[in-house]
Design an enzyme around this catalytic site. Structure first.
Site, PDB file in Angstrom:
ATOM      1  CG  ASP A 290       0.573 -28.485  64.508  1.00  0.00           C
ATOM      2  OD1 ASP A 290       1.675 -28.773  64.000  1.00  0.00           O
ATOM      3  OD2 ASP A 290       0.410 -27.535  65.290  1.00  0.00           O
TER       4      ASP A 290
ATOM      5  CE1 TYR B 220      -3.048 -21.943  60.356  1.00  0.00           C
ATOM      6  CE2 TYR B 220      -1.696 -19.968  60.180  1.00  0.00           C
ATOM      7  CZ  TYR B 220      -1.844 -21.337  60.060  1.00  0.00           C
ATOM      8  OH  TYR B 220      -0.783 -22.104  59.633  1.00  0.00           O
TER       9      TYR B 220
END
Length: 261
Positions: free
Chosen positions: A51, A109
């Site tokens: 994003d 992540y």
């Protein structure tokens, strides 16, 4: 010819990974640079679409080309045509069975929190600032409820387009290095905003606002409105993508910064 690339980028100046009309994106910059080196239009496929404001030290992409170039052209040559906040870290020719997204077996992540009374100056785009006493031990214990294949409806964005809310979380760790709190999570794949929504809720536990059982409770509720607010994007990094050994892709240090594995 199919080429795979390892990509690193600072996402703070981009409207996310995905190419979009009239706004700057990581994909758009990379495709433009690759097209110059290949002398033909290049379209990229990536392992994970990040994003706006989210970074990567281990993004993997692939593309098809008719151009015959050595690996140096796909690294040094492409980097020479990229802005300073995007870099190709490695290049490798792969066979036609490889796909950056569909061949991946896991994504990893890291979310980096600067836990201090005062906001950071130098790393303001690369960490998320939260003050208050964060209990990382409580966060780590609570996070273990996320392990395994489960319904993550409570941690998916309202606009998430995935056909299923089920994901398989392989590992999740919460550790502290001085003023920095690191949430490290690996799964087969992630829903839209899933990591940031998980971090937002774990922080509520770490700050003492919710009990240790809250993550398990949220999973059972299957209601995004019951979980905490989405954590800020600037602390999130895609650090690794796992593929079958048959492709023999390079494995580099995960990062970001001083983070240890």
């Amino acid at each position: 010819m199919r080429i795979a690339l390892g990509i690193e980028y600072d996402g703070s100046g981009y409207f996310g990974w995905q190419r979009q009309a009239e706004v700057d994106s990581v994909q758009g910059q990379l495709e433009q640079a690759l097209s110059k080196v290949a002398n033909e239009p290049i379209s990229l496929f990536c392992a994970g679409r990040t994003d706006a404001g989210v970074h990567a030290t281990g993004q993997v992409v692939h593309f098809e080309t008719n151009a015959i170039r050595n690996e140096g052209a796909w690294t040094l040559g492409v980097n020479a045509n990229l802005p300073d906040n995007i870099a190709v870290r490695w290049a490798k020719e792969v066979d036609d069975t490889f796909h950056a997204r569909f061949s991946a077996t896991a994504r990893r992540y890291r979310y980096v929190i600067y836990n201090h009374n005062f906001r950071p100056g130098i790393l303001r785009h690369g960490v998320s600032h939260y003050h208050g006493d964060i209990d990382t031990d409580k966060m780590h214990v609570a996070a273990q409820a996320l392990l395994g294949e489960q319904d993550f409806t409570s941690f998916r964005a309202i606009q998430c387009q995935s056909k299923t809310p089920f994901r398989n979380v392989h590992s999740v760790k919460v550790t502290r290095q001085g003023m920095y709190v690191i949430v490290d999570i690996s799964a087969n794949a992630f829903l839209h905003h899933m990591v940031r929504n998980i971090v937002g809720s774990l922080l509520e536990i770490g700050l003492g606002n919710q009990p240790l059982t809250w993550m398990a409770d949220l999973l059972a509720l299957k209601d995004r409105n019951q979980a905490a607010a989405t954590a800020k994007p600037n602390g999130l990094y895609l650090v690794d993508v796992t593929y079958p050994e048959q492709y023999q892709l390079p494995k580099l240090a995960l990062g970001p910064l001083f983070m240890l594995d």
